[in-house]
Design an enzyme around this catalytic site. Structure first.
Site, PDB file in Angstrom:
ATOM      1  N   GLU A 207       0.808  -1.400   0.038  1.00 24.20           N
ATOM      2  CA  GLU A 207      -0.007  -0.042  -0.047  1.00 24.20           C
ATOM      3  C   GLU A 207       0.801   1.184   0.285  1.00 24.20           C
ATOM      4  OE1 GLU A 207      -3.187   0.293  -0.393  1.00 24.20           O
ATOM      5  OE2 GLU A 207      -3.177  -1.807  -0.757  1.00 24.20           O
TER       6      GLU A 207
ATOM      7  N   HIS B  32       3.417   1.704  -1.576  1.00 23.51           N
ATOM      8  CA  HIS B  32       3.707   2.085  -3.112  1.00 23.51           C
ATOM      9  C   HIS B  32       2.719   2.611  -3.966  1.00 23.51           C
ATOM     10  CE1 HIS B  32       6.961  -1.235  -2.314  1.00 23.51           C
ATOM     11  NE2 HIS B  32       7.770  -0.347  -2.597  1.00 23.51           N
TER      12      HIS B  32
ATOM     13  N   GLN C 104      17.149   8.186   2.757  1.00 23.53           N
ATOM     14  CA  GLN C 104      17.045   7.725   1.335  1.00 23.53           C
ATOM     15  C   GLN C 104      16.460   9.067   0.437  1.00 23.53           C
ATOM     16  OE1 GLN C 104      16.287   4.179  -1.235  1.00 23.53           O
ATOM     17  NE2 GLN C 104      14.132   5.123  -1.132  1.00 23.53           N
TER      18      GLN C 104
ATOM     19  N   SER D  42       8.221  -4.002   2.150  1.00 22.19           N
ATOM     20  CA  SER D  42       8.271  -5.313   1.195  1.00 22.19           C
ATOM     21  C   SER D  42       8.712  -6.520   2.369  1.00 22.19           C
ATOM     22  CB  SER D  42       8.983  -5.257  -0.084  1.00 22.19           C
ATOM     23  OG  SER D  42       8.515  -4.185  -0.766  1.00 22.19           O
TER      24      SER D  42
HETATM   25  O1  PAF Z   1      13.373   2.315  -1.961  1.00 22.20           O
HETATM   26  C1  PAF Z   1      13.444   1.588  -2.745  1.00 22.20           C
HETATM   27  O2  PAF Z   1      12.623   0.684  -3.187  1.00 22.20           O
HETATM   28  C2  PAF Z   1      14.784   1.444  -3.438  1.00 22.20           C
HETATM   29  O3  PAF Z   1      15.661   2.066  -2.642  1.00 22.20           O
HETATM   30  C3  PAF Z   1      14.685   2.492  -4.959  1.00 22.20           C
HETATM   31  C4  PAF Z   1      14.753   3.914  -4.399  1.00 22.20           C
HETATM   32  C5  PAF Z   1      13.718   1.683  -6.016  1.00 22.20           C
HETATM   33  C6  PAF Z   1      16.200   2.098  -5.635  1.00 22.20           C
HETATM   34  O4  PAF Z   1      16.520   0.774  -5.860  1.00 22.20           O
END
Ligand code: PAF
Length: 284
Positions: A39, A41, A157, A190
């Site tokens: 969810e 994503h 990130q 995930s």
């Molecule tokens: O957050 C993620 O799923 C990954 O780190 C990304 C940004 C797709 C890079 O592989």
């Protein structure tokens, strides 16, 4: 929504498609993922679908952000289901490059973002942000997005990507979306599918400890050491990787809360390494 979803596998074809859309005056909204969608994503995809003419997502399990000892091989790969979920969320194109296309045998160029990459997740995953910055740069160069969407659950990130986009004049708007949680507070990930039933119950201590800390901060607590100690006590039943109170933009540790901060945690729970965080801004 019942439209077909287009799949592109090569950077050249992806870029040609993106240039054609831009030539026609359309905007591209982009959600990079490694698949195994949940969810969290979906909320990014829906935002891309409502915020751009061409909502694109990528599915690529990026080998350069995994150390040899980590879960690259075990990482869940659910491509068909991901396609369906993406389509339902309004995505019209999936960029799913191959590993050999992304990283040919003589591949030798990497992107390193200093400062904001340090500490937190880098302490136990020193390779991680170089891999992320490199793959996201490559994905951006192929998809040519106007806007890209990332989740706050991966707050460091997000900070790394924002800094990279600013420093390298990429001209892409980075949109950070709130963490999506299960009804009991567990941040969607995930990797939650690695949790046994008992581990899943133990994993709840991450969000619980963060929410308790948030209450204390709202109540006026400003001392980082006391806040971190409280979170540490709340996470006694899992193997703590880090608990850190940092400046929300620079990721530098703070002693006293004076501006926007990120309280971030990571822990090993059974077979899963989980991260979670909250952001807090004191009243002026
Ligand atoms: O957050 C993620 O799923 C990954 O780190 C990304 C940004 C797709 C890079 O592989």
């Amino acid at each position: 929504m019942n439209q077909e979803i287009k799949i592109i596998r090569s950077a050249g074809e992806m870029r040609a498609w993106a240039l054609a859309q831009k030539g026609a005056g359309k905007t591209i909204g982009f959600v990079p993922t490694m698949g195994a969608l949940h969810e969290g994503h979906i909320s990014l995809m829906q935002a891309a679908a409502s915020g751009s003419d061409c909502p694109v997502a990528s599915i690529f399990v990026n080998p350069t952000q995994f150390a040899p000892t980590e879960d690259f091989d075990a990482y869940p790969r659910t491509f068909e289901r991901d396609l369906e979920m993406s389509r339902e969320a309004g995505i019209t194109l999936i960029y799913a490059p191959t590993a050999s296309g992304m990283y040919p045998a003589d591949y030798s160029t990497y992107v390193t973002v200093e400062q904001v990459s340090e500490g937190l997740c880098s302490l136990t995953r020193p390779h991680f942000f170089r891999g992320v910055a490199t793959v996201v740069t490559k994905l951006f160069n192929a998809v040519l997005p106007d806007k890209a969407y990332f989740g706050q659950k991966d707050a460091q990130q997000c900070a790394v990507i924002k800094r990279m986009v600013r420093d390298l004049d990429m001209g892409i708007e980075i949109i950070e979306m709130p963490t999506v949680r299960e009804p009991d507070g567990l941040a969607m990930s995930s990797r939650n599918r690695y949790l046994s039933e008992a581990d899943r119950v133990r994993a709840l201590c991450l969000s619980r400890a963060l929410f308790e800390a948030e209450e204390r901060m709202r109540g006026g607590e400003r001392c980082a050491a006391r806040i971190v100690a409280g979170v540490c006590a709340g996470m006694a039943e899992v193997e703590i990787d880090y608990i850190a109170l940092v400046d929300a933009e620079t990721m530098a540790l703070v002693d006293e809360i004076e501006g926007p901060v990120l309280l971030a945690v990571a822990a090993k729970v059974g077979a899963a390494r989980l991260i979670d965080n909250i952001k807090f801004t004191p009243n002026p």
